[in-house]
Design a protein around this motif. Structure first.
Motif, PDB file in Angstrom:
ATOM      1  N   UNK A 132       0.827  -1.204   0.000  1.00 50.71           N
ATOM      2  CA  UNK A 132       0.000   0.000   0.000  1.00 50.71           C
ATOM      3  C   UNK A 132       0.862   1.256   0.000  1.00 50.71           C
ATOM      4  N   UNK A 133       1.905   1.254   0.810  1.00 51.68           N
ATOM      5  CA  UNK A 133       2.754   2.438   0.909  1.00 51.68           C
ATOM      6  C   UNK A 133       3.474   2.735  -0.398  1.00 51.68           C
ATOM      7  N   UNK A 134       3.912   1.688  -1.107  1.00 48.42           N
ATOM      8  CA  UNK A 134       4.683   1.896  -2.331  1.00 48.42           C
ATOM      9  C   UNK A 134       3.798   2.173  -3.542  1.00 48.42           C
ATOM     10  N   UNK A 135       2.531   1.761  -3.478  1.00 51.52           N
ATOM     11  CA  UNK A 135       1.685   1.797  -4.666  1.00 51.52           C
ATOM     12  C   UNK A 135       0.601   2.867  -4.637  1.00 51.52           C
ATOM     13  N   UNK A 162      -1.339   9.146   1.214  1.00 51.24           N
ATOM     14  CA  UNK A 162      -0.133   8.549   1.777  1.00 51.24           C
ATOM     15  C   UNK A 162       0.816   9.635   2.272  1.00 51.24           C
ATOM     16  N   UNK A 163       0.900  10.738   1.543  1.00 50.80           N
ATOM     17  CA  UNK A 163       1.807  11.820   1.952  1.00 50.80           C
ATOM     18  C   UNK A 163       1.410  12.402   3.302  1.00 50.80           C
ATOM     19  N   UNK A 164       0.124  12.596   3.511  1.00 55.58           N
ATOM     20  CA  UNK A 164      -0.323  13.137   4.801  1.00 55.58           C
ATOM     21  C   UNK A 164      -0.083  12.140   5.928  1.00 55.58           C
ATOM     22  N   UNK A 165      -0.240  10.853   5.615  1.00 57.28           N
ATOM     23  CA  UNK A 165       0.041   9.838   6.630  1.00 57.28           C
ATOM     24  C   UNK A 165       1.524   9.822   6.985  1.00 57.28           C
ATOM     25  N   UNK A 166       2.375  10.004   5.978  1.00 60.35           N
ATOM     26  CA  UNK A 166       3.816  10.044   6.246  1.00 60.35           C
ATOM     27  C   UNK A 166       4.164  11.194   7.189  1.00 60.35           C
ATOM     28  N   UNK A 204      15.660   7.548  11.435  1.00 57.12           N
ATOM     29  CA  UNK A 204      15.180   6.687  10.356  1.00 57.12           C
ATOM     30  C   UNK A 204      14.050   7.378   9.601  1.00 57.12           C
ATOM     31  N   UNK A 205      13.822   6.984   8.336  1.00 59.50           N
ATOM     32  CA  UNK A 205      12.705   7.551   7.565  1.00 59.50           C
ATOM     33  C   UNK A 205      11.373   7.263   8.247  1.00 59.50           C
ATOM     34  N   UNK A 206      10.341   8.056   7.934  1.00 58.30           N
ATOM     35  CA  UNK A 206       9.024   7.809   8.537  1.00 58.30           C
ATOM     36  C   UNK A 206       8.554   6.383   8.271  1.00 58.30           C
ATOM     37  N   UNK A 207       8.001   5.743   9.278  1.00 58.95           N
ATOM     38  CA  UNK A 207       7.554   4.360   9.180  1.00 58.95           C
ATOM     39  C   UNK A 207       6.039   4.321   9.351  1.00 58.95           C
ATOM     40  N   UNK A 208       5.339   3.981   8.247  1.00 60.09           N
ATOM     41  CA  UNK A 208       3.883   3.921   8.311  1.00 60.09           C
ATOM     42  C   UNK A 208       3.376   2.659   8.990  1.00 60.09           C
TER      43      UNK A 208
END
Length: 295
Positions: free
Chosen positions: A193-196, A214-218, A276-280
């Protein structure tokens, strides 16, 4: 906005058991939307109502601006659907299945079906009864996509696919979105879901608990942080949830903008910093903490 599907205050009950509770979301043209939730959340029931295969107890469902229950037969011609469990006539070959479905749709789409079969590596000359689970899944995807529908509704589309075929599927879905078609798919793979996806709707206990990009969730997702101080601060700000602390090293999660962390750290001697990068995944899993049941 040109909405391809609309779910408005949708309700569904089976006897005393209420499966959907005023569930609402919408998908515009060209969206690639993930539809997530734990088992028993109501995803499959929602999809069946969207297709006009199940009647709602309350609320409304529209495809292309029209009521799905009143106009379901005509609307389904413009939709491609992959159910969670795919069933075909075992005695037909893969090609025979696609020929039958193309004829049933009155659509000249067999050429696209052959192209997709080549992309997915599916042998069309074999009988369906000799297909593995993964091969049946490929055939299910091909029949859903080969008439190039305006709307694709896919229930766990990557189940049983090997990684290379899964990537091919993702490329096909991105191409469909670029062409202005809309995709709604349910999935249990958070990485998928995150990648697509552009948008994600999360349901739990028959209600929408998240409807966002997805951007707002990040932006809301936590970052795992490790800081080694030369001189430690007395306490951490509210945004820094410290999980472990010792020998000048603090480890935990940061829940606000990363620039705010850098401003806070500016007043202290820092020997080392890892962010670390944001982790959803943590954000998604928080919505999955519920009992499992029938979907």
């Amino acid at each position: 906005m040109d909405l391809m599907l609309e779910v408005e205050r949708l309700e569904k009950s089976f006897g005393p058991h209420k499966v959907l509770r005023e569930l609402s979301f919408a998908a515009p043209r060209g969206a690639l939307m993930g539809f997530l939730g734990p088992n028993g959340a109501g995803k499959t029931t929602t999809i069946r109502i969207l297709l006009g295969l199940l009647r709602a107890s309350g609320g409304a469902c529209r495809l292309f601006g029209e009521d799905v229950w009143r106009r379901g037969f005509a609307l389904r011609r413009r939709v491609g659907y992959l159910p969670g469990e795919v069933h075909f006539y075992d005695r037909l070959t893969g090609l025979g299945t696609l020929q039958f479905l193309a004829s049933a749709r009155h659509a000249d789409c067999l050429g696209e079906g052959r192209r997709l079969a080549e992309c997915f590596g599916l042998e069309l000359h074999r009988r369906v009864r000799d297909y593995s689970t993964g091969m049946r899944q490929k055939l299910g995807l091909i029949q859903a996509m080969m008439h190039r529908p305006e709307l694709l509704i896919l229930d766990e589309p990557s189940t049983g696919l090997d990684p290379l075929v899964r990537q091919t599927l993702y490329d096909e879905l991105r191409g469909a979105r670029t062409a202005g078609r809309t995709i709604l798919f349910s999935s249990h793979s958070l990485n998928e879901v995150e990648s697509l996806c552009d948008e994600v709707v999360i349901v739990r206990d028959g209600e929408v608990v998240e409807d966002s990009s997805i951007e707002k969730l990040r932006e809301r997702a936590v970052r795992r942080v490790r800081v080694r101080f030369t001189s430690e601060p007395a306490e951490a700000p509210d945004s820094f949830r410290v999980v472990s602390r010792g020998d000048g090293t603090w480890e935990g999660t940061w829940t606000s903008d990363v620039n705010a962390m850098l401003v806070w750290l500016r007043d202290f001697a820092v020997a080392d910093l890892q962010i670390e990068p944001p982790d959803l995944e943590d954000l998604f899993l928080a919505y999955y903490e519920t009992e499992s049941g029938d979907d």
